[in-house]
Design an enzyme around this catalytic site. Structure first.
Site, PDB file in Angstrom:
ATOM      1  N   LYS A  86      -6.808 -27.360  52.749  1.00 58.98           N
ATOM      2  CA  LYS A  86      -6.843 -27.277  54.229  1.00 58.98           C
ATOM      3  C   LYS A  86      -5.504 -27.560  54.469  1.00 58.98           C
ATOM      4  O   LYS A  86      -4.705 -28.463  54.082  1.00 58.98           O
ATOM      5  CB  LYS A  86      -7.747 -27.998  54.756  1.00 58.98           C
ATOM      6  CG  LYS A  86      -7.828 -27.661  56.668  1.00 58.98           C
ATOM      7  CD  LYS A  86      -8.901 -28.491  57.113  1.00 58.98           C
ATOM      8  CE  LYS A  86      -8.921 -28.273  58.728  1.00 58.98           C
ATOM      9  NZ  LYS A  86      -9.903 -28.983  59.300  1.00 58.98           N
ATOM     10  N   SER A 124     -13.225 -26.529  62.450  1.00 58.24           N
ATOM     11  CA  SER A 124     -11.912 -25.907  62.263  1.00 58.24           C
ATOM     12  C   SER A 124     -11.568 -25.534  60.881  1.00 58.24           C
ATOM     13  O   SER A 124     -10.671 -24.926  60.551  1.00 58.24           O
ATOM     14  CB  SER A 124     -10.863 -27.103  62.754  1.00 58.24           C
ATOM     15  OG  SER A 124     -10.934 -28.075  61.849  1.00 58.24           O
ATOM     16  N   SER A 150     -16.050 -30.518  61.949  1.00 55.01           N
ATOM     17  CA  SER A 150     -14.893 -29.460  61.406  1.00 55.01           C
ATOM     18  C   SER A 150     -15.262 -29.345  59.707  1.00 55.01           C
ATOM     19  O   SER A 150     -14.798 -28.371  59.155  1.00 55.01           O
ATOM     20  CB  SER A 150     -13.679 -29.661  61.470  1.00 55.01           C
ATOM     21  OG  SER A 150     -13.308 -29.293  62.960  1.00 55.01           O
TER      22      SER A 150
END
Lengths: 483, 95
Positions: free
Chosen positions: A76, A151, A175
């Site tokens: 990420k 997210s 998330s």
């Protein structure tokens, strides 16, 4: 090959059925072909990945390889990667080349993993649909008109779409779990402090926690083994012994007690989720698990408490972006205040600004007691609810998200409705607990996730429960091509 | 709960953000919706409840005080838009 589990790929690497270079090239080809559609990666590290793969092949050949050596991973873009752009999904960091590695990245490197690239995400992890990213919306591989969640939406789409066998995510209020749910993955938010936050760009420091987004519980356990543990560089890192999470996957579930929180399962439970919960209960009962209803009476306060505490911490953390030392700098400033204001206003997107404003307001003179202190007290009550529940049961079962992935654009105009897509998630972060999302079935050809919540530092039980469920079901083996 | 345009202007300044004149009302409206939703928090009494600022009650640990880093200021400063002789440049602050 691209939908195989991490465990299977590890076996194939060790039995020399395939080399890490071949495996890495396969995923790089997939990324080149499909990333323009999914928008899962914001940076692809082709050259570096092949270099890491070659080094891994040497380790595999000379007998120094570990179980994760040579396996590709997507990181990420919230994790700092030395020499590689780390944007956090923001224009503010579009030009930021991290000068050091996050501890998670360092541990992946030590394990000999191969970083394919950095995944798209909501700006500064503030969002539930990946629509706040400076780099555009991620598309759900199960339906390109729908969101992949957020997210960690890029990580979810990368694994679900077969562009990577595993990815990292971070979870401040759902998330990891919500995008895992929307993309048919097994994702675990570990206990707060279990995984180092060093080098993970901060959103809300008392809530943020990194973890794996994988195809199976076994893969999540393998990867969590590599990234968990005390880190001197993170002052909130927990000095707790880390068990081998793979060792307990096959423990018998006889006598395990699971609580069914009535506040999650009775009021407003969407119709498509009810049969999935019922079938799961039946399956676990056949394995010797007992169920009982429990109550988390302060649940209704959790969203409000979260939307005070998370923005408050966000407004403090994001004060560091001043346009001077790193990040975006405006070209229109004649004095220092204009430099701050213009850099921040031009560099941050709408949702980030909104949360900074909420946080600034609740921390400002005259409102601190009414909002921030009140929310911290509510947080205590919410955490106490869970501790009372864990005196009676070992884990809790509820949905991971209120339904299947919503359509792109459906909730962007109404922030409150977007926030409510994390309704089953945020209380866990407030209490610091570990929680796992796993595939539980499909509705209209779209995945639905189940959430298991455990007591502090009891990730082993969650992975054990999920693994046993996955031995009896095949939802987690489905890919977008099967539907 | 309603936030006025003036409230938004005040907090935007505290947060060092510019909100354009046209956008002020939009922000006031959306933030009012959010605070209406946040106000549910007041429905439960919290007298005598100890505030919880952190999920783990254990004391934060400290590192021993010895040098672990080498000087890498040039590497770190590569991310700055304007640096000269190892110093960050900003608009003039002292006349």
């Amino acid at each position: 090959m691209h939908y195989l589990t991490l465990k299977r790929l590890s076996d194939d690497l060790h039995s020399k059925k395939i080399s890490s270079v071949e495996l890495t090239q396969h995923y790089l080809n997939r990324i080149n072909e499909l990333n323009p559609t999914f928008n899962a990666f914001v940076t692809v590290c082709e050259e570096q990945a092949l270099k890491q793969a070659k080094a891994a092949d040497i380790r595999l050949k000379n007998g120094t390889a570990g179980v994760l050596t040579g396996l590709p991973i997507a990181q990420k873009d919230i994790f700092c990667t030395d020499g590689v752009k780390t944007s956090c999904g923001s224009k503010m960091l579009d030009n930021f080349i991290a000068p050091y590695n996050a501890t998670i990245v360092e541990k992946c490197n030590q394990a000999g993993m191969v970083m394919l690239g950095k995944t798209n995400m909501d700006e500064f992890a503030m969002g539930s649909s990946n629509e706040t990213s400076y780099y555009g919306t991620v598309r759900n591989p199960y339906d390109l008109e729908r969101v992949a969640g957020g997210s960690s939406g890029g990580s979810a789409a990368a694994v679900a779409g077969g562009l990577a066998p595993i990815a990292t995510g971070t979870d401040t209020g759902g998330s990891i779990r919500q995008p895992s749910s929307l993309c048919n993955l097994t994702g675990i938010k570990p206990t707060y402090g279990r995984v180092s936050r060093f080098g993970m760009i901060a959103f809300a420091s008392s809530l943020d926690q990194g973890g794996p987004m994988a195809r199976t519980a076994e893969d999540a356990a393998l990867f969590l083994n590599a990234i968990a543990g005390f880190d001197e560089k993170d002052s909130t890192s927990a000095k707790q012994a880390v068990p081998d999470f793979t060792q307990t996957l096959n423990h018998s579930l006889k006598g395990v007690r699971i609580g069914l929180p009535k506040e999650y399962l009775q009021d407003n439970l969407p119709a498509e989720l009810a049969p999935i919960i019922e079938n799961t209960i039946k399956l676990y009962e056949s394995m010797g698990v007992t169920f009982q209803e429990i109550s988390l009476p302060h649940t209704k306060m959790s969203m409000s408490a979260y939307y005070v505490i998370a923005p408050a911490e966000c407004s403090s953390n994001l004060a560091r972006f001043d346009g001077i030392r790193f990040g975006y700098r405006t070209e229109h400033a004649s004095n220092l205040e204009e430099l701050y204001k213009n850099s921040r206003s031009e560099g941050f997107g709408l949702e980030v600004k909104r949360r900074i404003l909420i946080g600034t307001y609740v921390l400002s003179s005259g409102y601190f007691d009414a909002f921030y202190l009140k929310a911290q007290k509510a947080r205590r009550l919410i955490a106490n609810d869970f501790q009372h529940a864990f005196q009676e049961v070992d884990a809790l079962l509820c949905p991971s998200s209120p339904g299947i992935a919503f359509k792109i654009g459906e909730k962007t105009k109404d922030p409150v409705s977007m926030y409510l897509s994390d309704i089953y998630n945020v209380a866990v972060n407030l209490a610091g607990l570990p929680a796992l999302s796993m595939p539980g079935g499909f509705y209209n050809k779209m995945p639905l996730g189940l959430q298991l919540i455990g007591n502090l530092f009891n990730e082993s039980l969650l992975l054990n429960l999920a693994h046993q469920y996955q031995l009896q079901t095949n939802w987690h083996t489905m890919s977008p091509e099967d539907l | 709960m309603q936030l006025t345009d003036d409230d938004v202007k005040k907090i935007a300044h505290l947060a060092r953000l510019n909100i354009s004149h046209e956008d002020i009302h939009f922000y006031a409206e959306k933030l009012s919706d959010i605070f209406t939703f946040i106000e549910i928090i007041n429905s439960v009494p919290t007298d005598h409840v100890e505030p919880m600022s952190h999920p783990i009650s254990a004391d934060l640990h400290l590192r021993s005080d010895h040098v672990t880093e080498i000087d890498q200021h040039q590497k770190y400063q590569r991310n700055s838009a304007q640096v000269q002789s190892g110093l960050y440049l900003v608009p003039q602050v002292i006349e």
